[in-house]
Design an enzyme around this catalytic site. Structure first.
Site, PDB file in Angstrom:
ATOM      1  N   HIS A  52       0.838  -1.193   0.000  1.00 38.62           N
ATOM      2  CA  HIS A  52       0.000   0.000   0.000  1.00 38.62           C
ATOM      3  C   HIS A  52       0.882   1.254   0.000  1.00 38.62           C
ATOM      4  CE1 HIS A  52      -3.086  -2.626   2.268  1.00 38.62           C
ATOM      5  NE2 HIS A  52      -3.655  -2.315   1.122  1.00 38.62           N
ATOM      6  N   CYS A 105      -2.073  -0.227  10.013  1.00 39.48           N
ATOM      7  CA  CYS A 105      -3.177  -1.134   9.600  1.00 39.48           C
ATOM      8  C   CYS A 105      -4.026  -1.632  10.743  1.00 39.48           C
ATOM      9  CB  CYS A 105      -2.662  -2.392   8.928  1.00 39.48           C
ATOM     10  SG  CYS A 105      -1.090  -2.307   8.209  1.00 39.48           S
TER      11      CYS A 105
HETATM   12  C1  CIR Z   1      -3.402  -7.989   3.242  1.00 39.81           C
HETATM   13  O1  CIR Z   1      -2.627  -8.476   2.403  1.00 39.81           O
HETATM   14  O2  CIR Z   1      -4.418  -7.406   2.906  1.00 39.81           O
HETATM   15  C2  CIR Z   1      -3.058  -8.148   4.699  1.00 39.81           C
HETATM   16  N1  CIR Z   1      -2.377  -9.367   4.918  1.00 39.81           N
HETATM   17  C3  CIR Z   1      -2.222  -6.983   5.176  1.00 39.81           C
HETATM   18  C4  CIR Z   1      -2.931  -5.675   5.141  1.00 39.81           C
HETATM   19  C5  CIR Z   1      -2.117  -4.561   5.661  1.00 39.81           C
HETATM   20  N2  CIR Z   1      -2.867  -3.367   5.718  1.00 39.81           N
HETATM   21  C6  CIR Z   1      -2.363  -2.140   5.650  1.00 39.81           C
HETATM   22  O3  CIR Z   1      -1.191  -1.972   5.422  1.00 39.81           O
HETATM   23  N3  CIR Z   1      -3.198  -1.129   5.766  1.00 39.81           N
END
Ligand code: CIR
Length: 260
Positions: A168, A255
């Site tokens: 992201h 996150c």
């Molecule tokens: C994903 O791949 O969607 C999750 N394992 C990690 C999400 C991380 N989210 C973020 O950086 N906002």
């Protein structure tokens, strides 16, 4: 100032979530301890937490940031770009609507993950960087930009699809106040960030570029001493947290909560 945050406990099947890194399988007990420490840190920063129960239907659902974009004026429920995460929004919507009854929603074919949205105050006031990534598409960003414009915020897109090292936008940049944008070295010379005081994070510490200003403190991942020293040198007050198990699942400090 933030006063609240929404968090969701990791589920016992947390290790079945999505990941693109090869750092091994996260250990659930350790992840739980790290998550508890994260929650305590937010409380230490003055936030009142809404703690949601683990949701085993969605192994990635502890990464609540991706399900909504919250501003001082309102909230936008997202439409995550990974199919396995789409249902996380319905699972959190009632909680978000409890605080923001008028929440808007990203509609298909738009996709958007909150991790791609970075609020950075510019000289002229609030500004949002909208990352276009493999999760957030141009239509999702367009819908959010329209919503933010109605709230009075300008925004601009930053295309990170060419960068294989980040999931992201906020894996690579964080706005920590005082005109300071933390940015991983690989992105530091991009024209979008001209005008900010850049805190460049070296390639060997790039995971630390995902940090979070919460009131008087800056949450920063443990194990990145140069980044932490640089924060102190610039007058910030870092609060260091071990994130090893979340990192294995591509997750960072931002996150794990929705802050408002
Ligand atoms: C994903 O791949 O969607 C999750 N394992 C990690 C999400 C991380 N989210 C973020 O950086 N906002």
């Amino acid at each position: 100032m933030f006063t609240r945050a929404i968090v969701r406990e990791p589920g016992s099947n947390f290790a079945e979530g999505l990941t693109s890194v090869e750092l091994g399988v996260p250990e659930f007990d350790l992840a739980m301890r790290q998550w508890e420490a994260y929650c305590l840190a937010l409380e230490e920063c003055g936030l009142t937490l809404t703690r949601l129960e683990a949701d085993l239907r969605f192994p990635d659902s502890t990464f609540v940031e991706d399900t909504a974009v919250v501003t001082p004026h309102g909230a936008m429920l997202t439409r995550p770009g990974a199919e396995s995460r789409l249902g996380e929004v319905a699972a959190i919507a009632e909680t978000v609507r409890g605080f923001y009854p008028e929440s808007a929603e990203i509609g298909a074919p738009g996709t958007l993950d909150g991790g791609d949205i970075c609020e950075a105050i510019s000289e002229s006031g609030g500004h949002f960087f909208l990352g276009i990534s493999h999760r957030t598409n141009a239509e999702g960003a367009r819908q959010l930009a329209e919503h933010l414009a109605r709230e009075g915020y300008p925004s601009s897109c930053v295309d990170v699809r060419g960068m294989s090292s980040i999931l992201h936008l906020k894996s690579g940049i964080s706005y920590i106040g005082e005109n300071t944008l933390v940015v991983m070295e690989e992105m530091a010379d991009r024209p979008e960030f001209v005008g900010y005081d850049l805190l460049r994070v070296g390639a060997d510490e790039s995971y630390a570029a995902n940090c979070v200003r919460v009131n008087d403190r800056v949450l920063v991942a443990e194990g990145y001493p140069r980044m932490t020293e640089e924060l102190v040198r610039r007058g910030f007050d870092p609060l260091v947290l071990d994130m090893s198990e979340f990192r294995k699942m591509d997750g960072g400090l931002s996150c794990l909560s929705l802050r408002f």
